[in-house]
Design an enzyme around this catalytic site. Structure first.
Site, PDB file in Angstrom:
ATOM      1  N   GLY A  31      49.999  15.323 -30.208  1.00  0.00           N
ATOM      2  CA  GLY A  31      50.149  14.768 -28.867  1.00  0.00           C
ATOM      3  C   GLY A  31      48.989  15.094 -27.944  1.00  0.00           C
ATOM      4  O   GLY A  31      47.921  15.502 -28.409  1.00  0.00           O
ATOM      5  N   HIS A  37      42.699   9.842 -31.103  1.00  0.00           N
ATOM      6  CA  HIS A  37      43.975   9.598 -31.780  1.00  0.00           C
ATOM      7  C   HIS A  37      44.231   8.084 -31.915  1.00  0.00           C
ATOM      8  O   HIS A  37      44.669   7.605 -32.958  1.00  0.00           O
ATOM      9  CB  HIS A  37      45.139  10.199 -30.976  1.00  0.00           C
ATOM     10  N   GLY A 147      41.396  12.599 -38.805  1.00  0.00           N
ATOM     11  CA  GLY A 147      40.084  12.543 -38.166  1.00  0.00           C
ATOM     12  C   GLY A 147      39.066  13.462 -38.830  1.00  0.00           C
ATOM     13  O   GLY A 147      39.399  14.595 -39.204  1.00  0.00           O
ATOM     14  N   LYS A 149      37.003  14.860 -37.190  1.00  0.00           N
ATOM     15  CA  LYS A 149      36.920  15.953 -36.203  1.00  0.00           C
ATOM     16  C   LYS A 149      37.409  17.270 -36.820  1.00  0.00           C
ATOM     17  O   LYS A 149      36.866  18.331 -36.541  1.00  0.00           O
ATOM     18  CB  LYS A 149      37.774  15.573 -34.984  1.00  0.00           C
ATOM     19  N   MET A 184      35.974  14.273 -28.415  1.00  0.00           N
ATOM     20  CA  MET A 184      37.276  14.235 -27.726  1.00  0.00           C
ATOM     21  C   MET A 184      38.229  15.219 -28.384  1.00  0.00           C
ATOM     22  O   MET A 184      38.244  15.358 -29.611  1.00  0.00           O
ATOM     23  CB  MET A 184      37.862  12.835 -27.800  1.00  0.00           C
ATOM     24  N   ARG A 187      42.285  19.707 -26.290  1.00  0.00           N
ATOM     25  CA  ARG A 187      42.006  20.986 -25.628  1.00  0.00           C
ATOM     26  C   ARG A 187      40.966  20.857 -24.516  1.00  0.00           C
ATOM     27  O   ARG A 187      40.805  21.792 -23.730  1.00  0.00           O
ATOM     28  CB  ARG A 187      41.519  22.017 -26.652  1.00  0.00           C
TER      29      ARG A 187
END
Ligand code: AMP
Length: 279
Positions: A31, A37, A147, A149, A184, A187
């Site tokens: 979330g 996302h 991702g 990421k 992105m 946090r």
């Protein structure tokens, strides 16, 4: 968008869709959704018939209770974003829906668990595989979208899929960045205005490495990158590694795929980033 908090109800609903020949794409998240996302969701929408997104802040993957407590949970705006993006199904369970009592979980992740994030966040990947296994078991997706990421996480999940012979295809999606280069992350909202500026050293350093990469100079380039980051005020470097993209061991002359990975605390916020240097 249909919203479920009960795993049996979700599973029944998805079984019906599956029996009608629909393929299912899955995007697990914690979330505090951002464009990164939503880009995973867009991939799922392109490649499968029905897209399921989950929002679950998984307690077993946090090794720092304070981090778990302060993890952002803006569920109403998340629902709005998913509705707008045309997500078909949201699964948003409570903790007791996912965990009953004190269950045991251990998967042999071997050295993937001892390196990089594994070293700095002991137990993290056991918690990640524990919850992703449960989520896969409920959703039974044809494809799951993760991702880049969290590069190491992608390798860990692929390892679990291989070890347990799970019938799901894993797709790694590119990192979405702010226009100034910051990756992105949910946090990022914890960063002060000053932190936000200092945090740019991470993507700047990764870009610099990519532009100046020389396979025969990995050690000295790594040292220079570490020095750039250490010189930035308010930034505490945890690691900067140039690694073999397949197994995250230190890269060497023979590495075909190379990825540079970094983790640092910026103010009180721990950030990670990475860049594929050679594909
Ligand atoms: P999280 O909610 O942080 O657990 O992330 C859920 C999924 O979104 C993971 O597969 C992440 O790797 C992915 N993700 C997080 N940040 C980004 C980003 N900036 N670009 C693309 N995917 C991302």
């Amino acid at each position: 968008m249909k919203i479920f908090d009960n795993k049996q109800n979700l599973s029944n609903y998805l079984n019906e869709l599956r029996n009608n020949g629909k393929s299912i794409g899955f995007v697990p998240t914690m979330g505090a959704l951002h464009q990164g996302h939503l880009s995973l969701l867009a991939q799922s929408q392109q490649q499968t018939d029905v897209s399921v997104c989950s929002i679950f802040v998984n307690p077993t993957q946090f090794n720092d209770p304070k981090d778990l407590e302060k993890y952002p949970r803006p569920i109403e705006s998340d629902i709005q974003k998913l509705e707008q993006a045309g997500c078909d199904i949201l699964f948003n369970p409570e903790v007791n829906e996912m965990y009953a009592g004190n269950e045991q979980w251990h998967l042999d992740l071997d050295e993937l668990e001892a390196l990089l994030e594994g070293k700095f966040r002991p137990g993290h990947y056991q918690g990640v595989t524990q919850v992703v296994f449960k989520l896969f078991d409920i959703v039974k997706p044809d494809m799951a979208f993760f991702g880049q990421k969290d590069y190491q996480q992608v390798l860990v999940i692929q390892k679990m899929i291989d070890l347990l012979h799970l019938p799901v295809k894993l797709v790694m999606c590119p990192i979405l960045r702010e226009t100034d280069g910051l990756a992105m992350s949910s946090r990022n909202i914890h960063l002060s205005a000053d932190d936000r500026k200092h945090a740019l050293v991470l993507s700047r350093t990764l870009n610099w490495l990519k532009q100046n990469f020389d396979l025969s100079q990995i050690a000295s380039l790594t040292k220079q990158c570490e020095d750039f980051i250490k010189a930035e005020p308010g930034v505490q470097l945890e690691y900067f590694e140039v690694a073999n993209g397949k197994n995250l061991r230190n890269a060497d002359q023979g590495s075909k795929q190379i990825v540079a990975l970094v983790a640092a605390k910026v103010g009180n916020t721990r950030l990670i980033d990475n860049m594929i240097i050679r594909d």
